[in-house]
Write an enzyme that holds these catalytic residues in place. Structure first.
Site, PDB file in Angstrom:
ATOM      1  N   LYS A  35     -24.810  28.902  90.309  1.00  0.00           N
ATOM      2  CA  LYS A  35     -24.806  30.096  89.453  1.00  0.00           C
ATOM      3  C   LYS A  35     -23.366  30.508  89.154  1.00  0.00           C
ATOM      4  O   LYS A  35     -22.422  30.019  89.788  1.00  0.00           O
ATOM      5  CB  LYS A  35     -25.573  31.231  90.135  1.00  0.00           C
ATOM      6  CG  LYS A  35     -25.017  31.636  91.487  1.00  0.00           C
ATOM      7  CD  LYS A  35     -25.902  32.663  92.163  1.00  0.00           C
ATOM      8  CE  LYS A  35     -25.376  32.979  93.551  1.00  0.00           C
ATOM      9  NZ  LYS A  35     -25.565  34.344  93.964  1.00  0.00           N
ATOM     10  N   TYR A 262       5.309  46.213  83.371  1.00  0.00           N
ATOM     11  CA  TYR A 262       4.826  47.572  83.097  1.00  0.00           C
ATOM     12  C   TYR A 262       5.101  48.508  84.267  1.00  0.00           C
ATOM     13  O   TYR A 262       4.904  48.141  85.433  1.00  0.00           O
ATOM     14  CB  TYR A 262       3.316  47.550  82.856  1.00  0.00           C
ATOM     15  CG  TYR A 262       2.904  46.967  81.528  1.00  0.00           C
ATOM     16  CD1 TYR A 262       3.262  47.582  80.333  1.00  0.00           C
ATOM     17  CD2 TYR A 262       2.142  45.815  81.475  1.00  0.00           C
ATOM     18  CE1 TYR A 262       2.868  47.053  79.118  1.00  0.00           C
ATOM     19  CE2 TYR A 262       1.731  45.278  80.263  1.00  0.00           C
ATOM     20  CZ  TYR A 262       2.107  45.901  79.081  1.00  0.00           C
ATOM     21  OH  TYR A 262       1.709  45.380  77.884  1.00  0.00           O
TER      22      TYR A 262
HETATM   23  C1  LIG Z   1     -30.377  34.201  96.957  1.00  0.00           C
HETATM   24  C2  LIG Z   1     -29.153  33.397  97.248  1.00  0.00           C
HETATM   25  N1  LIG Z   1     -29.266  32.264  97.955  1.00  0.00           N
HETATM   26  C3  LIG Z   1     -28.197  31.498  98.254  1.00  0.00           C
HETATM   27  C4  LIG Z   1     -26.929  31.870  97.852  1.00  0.00           C
HETATM   28  C5  LIG Z   1     -25.745  31.011  98.238  1.00  0.00           C
HETATM   29  O1  LIG Z   1     -24.964  31.689  99.176  1.00  0.00           O
HETATM   30  P1  LIG Z   1     -23.556  31.093  99.674  1.00  0.00           P
HETATM   31  O2  LIG Z   1     -22.697  31.007  98.468  1.00  0.00           O
HETATM   32  O3  LIG Z   1     -23.068  32.105 100.643  1.00  0.00           O
HETATM   33  O4  LIG Z   1     -23.843  29.764 100.279  1.00  0.00           O
HETATM   34  C6  LIG Z   1     -26.764  33.055  97.140  1.00  0.00           C
HETATM   35  C7  LIG Z   1     -25.412  33.474  96.736  1.00  0.00           C
HETATM   36  O5  LIG Z   1     -25.021  34.574  96.639  1.00  0.00           O
HETATM   37  C8  LIG Z   1     -27.902  33.839  96.817  1.00  0.00           C
HETATM   38  O6  LIG Z   1     -27.793  34.962  96.119  1.00  0.00           O
END
Ligand SMILES: Cc1ncc(COP(=O)(O)O)c(C=O)c1O
Length: 369
Positions: A35, A262
């Site tokens: 993601k 700045y």
């Molecule tokens: C529902 C969920 N599962 C898994 C993950 C993966 O977590 P990590 O990046 O700590 O391995 C996330 C990341 O935020 C998440 O929101």
């Protein structure tokens, strides 16, 4: 010479995944979380590298992300983990993604979508074991929802899952509470539906407790070689995949008392040389790093001085320097013997490594290395 480039070591992503896979219980699958454009690393390229390293599934948060990944890798099981508004849901389902469900109303909507598309929707019933975000906190309702999904020919019960709130806090007893709650829910669901996969662990939980591995782990941060506990990734056998590069656009003489940037937030305490780098907070180099970071040039650390602007920042090169316009600069990564990791920058900003790489903006070119 490039203004701002994030080099992504795809071999490192592959090796980090192999490292995680080796850590997992034998039959547990690795689901690579890509993601937010692969935590800023580039989702498409990292998904491919993760699969090469042993991941067998992928996960995203949004409908648009599902559409992007599903288009490129239609044969790989994909889970969209987030809440989905109706339009987004359409994108996720059109991409062939599995989706999360924790309310009966949404289950009914999914069944209607299943009928419309002429194909059962694969669902993962989410238990809120203590995160207090998405998911159903009531174990009996989770089981009832799982039964309703399994009985409906327009749905296919694929998984039962949860997410930990404190896996990255070694002293937290709450992790064990969540684990116990979810283990009971997963056992109840799997007793009736043995083919269903149970999953809970993020990266931190994988390293913390094999009992959290269940049938699959959803790992994000560690696949990119970032440390889930904000320490040294190398201590867990992980290698950072992202480095951030720029160059010295100008070198100028500063007399004692002259100011940079700045608000005149820095004044040269003595005569010195200052290097100007053509990147700034428009690229994700946060303004909070003003007078609060170091940059590698010529294999040495140099203090970032003055205010970080949108497109420029300044570096004190010292009273004598051999740095010249055109020299390479590294903001994250290694040069010679020195290295600056995302964890160091996160610490300076009072945040976590996740936010540093996710914050590198779309204006920064990503380059596979
Ligand atoms: C529902 C969920 N599962 C898994 C993950 C993966 O977590 P990590 O990046 O700590 O391995 C996330 C990341 O935020 C998440 O929101």
């Amino acid at each position: 010479m490039a203004r701002a480039v994030a080099r992504i070591d795809l071999g490192a992503v592959e090796r980090n995944c192999a490292r995680l896979k080796a850590e997992l219980r034998e039959d547990a699958e690795l689901c690579a979380v890509v993601k937010a454009d692969g935590y800023g690393h580039g989702a498409d390229a990292c998904a491919g590298a993760a699969l090469a390293g042993g991941a067998t599934r992928l996960a995203v948060a949004t409908g648009a992300e599902a559409a992007q990944i599903g288009r490129r890798l239609p044969q790989i099981p994909l889970l969209t983990m987030g809440a989905l508004a109706p339009d987004e849901l359409g994108d996720a389902l059109a991409a062939g993604s599995e989706v999360a469900v924790w309310r009966d109303g949404f289950r009914q909507l999914l069944a209607a979508r299943g009928r419309a598309q002429g194909r059962a929707v694969r669902v993962h019933v989410k238990h809120d074991s203590g995160m207090g975000r998405l998911g159903n906190p009531d174990p009996s309702e989770v089981l009832a929802l799982a039964r309703a999904c399994a009985e409906d020919p327009l749905l296919e019960l694929a998984g039962v899952w949860t997410h930990f709130a404190t896996a990255d806090e070694p002293d937290s007893a709450f992790f064990n509470e969540q684990l116990d709650r979810f283990a009971a829910v997963a056992a109840a669901v799997k007793a009736e539906f043995p083919g269903v996969i149970a999953h809970a662990a993020n990266s931190a939980a994988v390293f913390r407790d094999p009992a959290a591995h269940f049938d699959m782990a959803r790992c994000g941060v560690a696949i990119y070689g970032l440390d889930p506990l904000q320490g040294d990734p190398a201590e867990r056998g992980l290698a950072p995949a992202l480095s951030l590069h720029s160059y010295v656009a100008d070198v100028k003489r500063f007399r004692a008392g002259a100011s940079a940037g700045y608000g005149q937030a820095w004044r040269a305490p003595a005569d010195t040389w200052v290097g100007v780098l053509p990147l700034g907070y428009g690229d994700g180099v946060r303004r909070g790093l003003s007078n609060n970071a170091e940059v590698l040039i010529g294999g040495r650390r140099h203090p970032l001085v003055g205010t970080v602007s949108m497109d420029n920042l300044t570096v004190d090169l010292g009273p004598e320097t051999d740095v010249e316009p055109g020299d390479a600069a590294v903001l994250i990564g290694s040069q010679g013997e020195e290295s600056i990791c995302a964890e160091e920058i996160a610490q300076r900003l009072g945040t976590i490594n996740y936010e540093i790489t996710c914050g590198i903006s779309a204006r920064v070119q990503r380059e596979a290395a």
